[in-house]
Motif scaffolding. Structure first.
Motif, PDB file in Angstrom:
ATOM      1  N   ARG A   7      -5.348   7.488  63.659  1.00 35.17           N
ATOM      2  CA  ARG A   7      -4.521   6.732  62.709  1.00 35.17           C
ATOM      3  C   ARG A   7      -5.013   5.295  62.585  1.00 35.17           C
ATOM      4  N   LEU A   8      -5.331   4.687  63.707  1.00 38.01           N
ATOM      5  CA  LEU A   8      -5.820   3.312  63.698  1.00 38.01           C
ATOM      6  C   LEU A   8      -7.116   3.203  62.897  1.00 38.01           C
ATOM      7  N   VAL A   9      -8.017   4.146  63.091  1.00 43.71           N
ATOM      8  CA  VAL A   9      -9.289   4.150  62.359  1.00 43.71           C
ATOM      9  C   VAL A   9      -9.028   4.312  60.863  1.00 43.71           C
ATOM     10  N   LEU A  10      -8.100   5.243  60.504  1.00 40.31           N
ATOM     11  CA  LEU A  10      -7.783   5.453  59.093  1.00 40.31           C
ATOM     12  C   LEU A  10      -7.168   4.205  58.466  1.00 40.31           C
ATOM     13  N   PHE A  11      -6.221   3.586  59.160  1.00 39.82           N
ATOM     14  CA  PHE A  11      -5.600   2.376  58.616  1.00 39.82           C
ATOM     15  C   PHE A  11      -6.621   1.256  58.460  1.00 39.82           C
ATOM     16  N   ARG A  12      -7.541   1.148  59.392  1.00 40.36           N
ATOM     17  CA  ARG A  12      -8.585   0.129  59.285  1.00 40.36           C
ATOM     18  C   ARG A  12      -9.441   0.389  58.034  1.00 40.36           C
ATOM     19  N   LYS A  13      -9.754   1.670  57.774  1.00 45.05           N
ATOM     20  CA  LYS A  13     -10.499   2.025  56.555  1.00 45.05           C
ATOM     21  C   LYS A  13      -9.725   1.601  55.315  1.00 45.05           C
ATOM     22  N   TYR A  14      -8.420   1.888  55.306  1.00 44.66           N
ATOM     23  CA  TYR A  14      -7.589   1.558  54.150  1.00 44.66           C
ATOM     24  C   TYR A  14      -7.503   0.052  53.947  1.00 44.66           C
ATOM     25  N   ASN A  16      -9.727  -2.024  54.671  1.00 42.58           N
ATOM     26  CA  ASN A  16     -11.044  -2.487  54.214  1.00 42.58           C
ATOM     27  C   ASN A  16     -11.381  -2.016  52.808  1.00 42.58           C
ATOM     28  N   GLY A  17     -10.415  -1.428  52.106  1.00 44.33           N
ATOM     29  CA  GLY A  17     -10.632  -1.086  50.710  1.00 44.33           C
ATOM     30  C   GLY A  17     -10.694   0.393  50.390  1.00 44.33           C
ATOM     31  N   SER A  18     -10.832   1.246  51.390  1.00 39.30           N
ATOM     32  CA  SER A  18     -10.842   2.681  51.133  1.00 39.30           C
ATOM     33  C   SER A  18      -9.429   3.121  50.751  1.00 39.30           C
ATOM     34  N   GLU A  19      -9.309   4.095  49.864  1.00 43.13           N
ATOM     35  CA  GLU A  19      -7.997   4.561  49.440  1.00 43.13           C
ATOM     36  C   GLU A  19      -7.720   5.948  50.012  1.00 43.13           C
ATOM     37  N   GLN A  23      -2.240  13.139  49.171  1.00 43.94           N
ATOM     38  CA  GLN A  23      -1.509  13.811  50.259  1.00 43.94           C
ATOM     39  C   GLN A  23      -1.328  12.870  51.450  1.00 43.94           C
ATOM     40  N   LYS A  24      -2.382  12.170  51.826  1.00 46.15           N
ATOM     41  CA  LYS A  24      -2.304  11.248  52.965  1.00 46.15           C
ATOM     42  C   LYS A  24      -1.394  10.066  52.644  1.00 46.15           C
ATOM     43  N   ALA A  25      -1.469   9.558  51.420  1.00 50.67           N
ATOM     44  CA  ALA A  25      -0.599   8.443  51.020  1.00 50.67           C
ATOM     45  C   ALA A  25       0.866   8.870  51.070  1.00 50.67           C
TER      46      ALA A  25
END
Length: 117
Positions: A7-14, A16-19, A23-25
């Motif tokens: 989750r932390l890695v995914l939030f960091r991606k988001y 940094n501009g990744s959307e 479904q995930k949103a």
């Protein structure tokens, strides 16, 4: 990788501009109890179904606090009060401003859309 680390890695991606995918949103919005529209755009209702009042829960709470039966007239009045409160709570500005005029417009619209019995 643990789920918390993922989750932390995914939030960091988001951040940094990744959307996220739709479904995930939606999963994020559900966990955060916010509307998908608000999460995606910053517009709309912050909380999911913020202006919906659970009549059964309201009746139980009223009867517990007041020690008297919950009647139809009381239900309508209490529902309007709670809907107004929830509207103001979800639309409160960062500086604390509460838009009573917008709340009144919302309540008038909600009253018009009320199903006839």
């Amino acid at each position: 990788m643990t789920s918390d680390l993922l989750r932390l890695v995914l939030f960091r991606k988001y951040l940094n501009g990744s959307e996220p995918s739709l479904q995930k949103a939606n999963q994020i919005a559900m966990k955060a109890n916010c509307s998908l529209e608000w999460l995606a755009t910053g517009c709309g209702y912050l909380y999911r179904q913020a202006e919906v009042v659970d009549q059964a829960a309201l009746a139980v709470a009223f009867e517990h606090v007041k020690g008297q039966p919950f009647q139809r007239q009381t239900a309508d009045e209490q529902t309007r009060i709670l809907s107004g409160y929830q509207f103001l709570r979800t639309h409160k500005k960062a500086d604390g401003y509460l838009d009573a005029k917008a709340m009144a417009s919302f309540l008038a619209l909600a009253k018009q859309e009320k199903p006839t019995e």
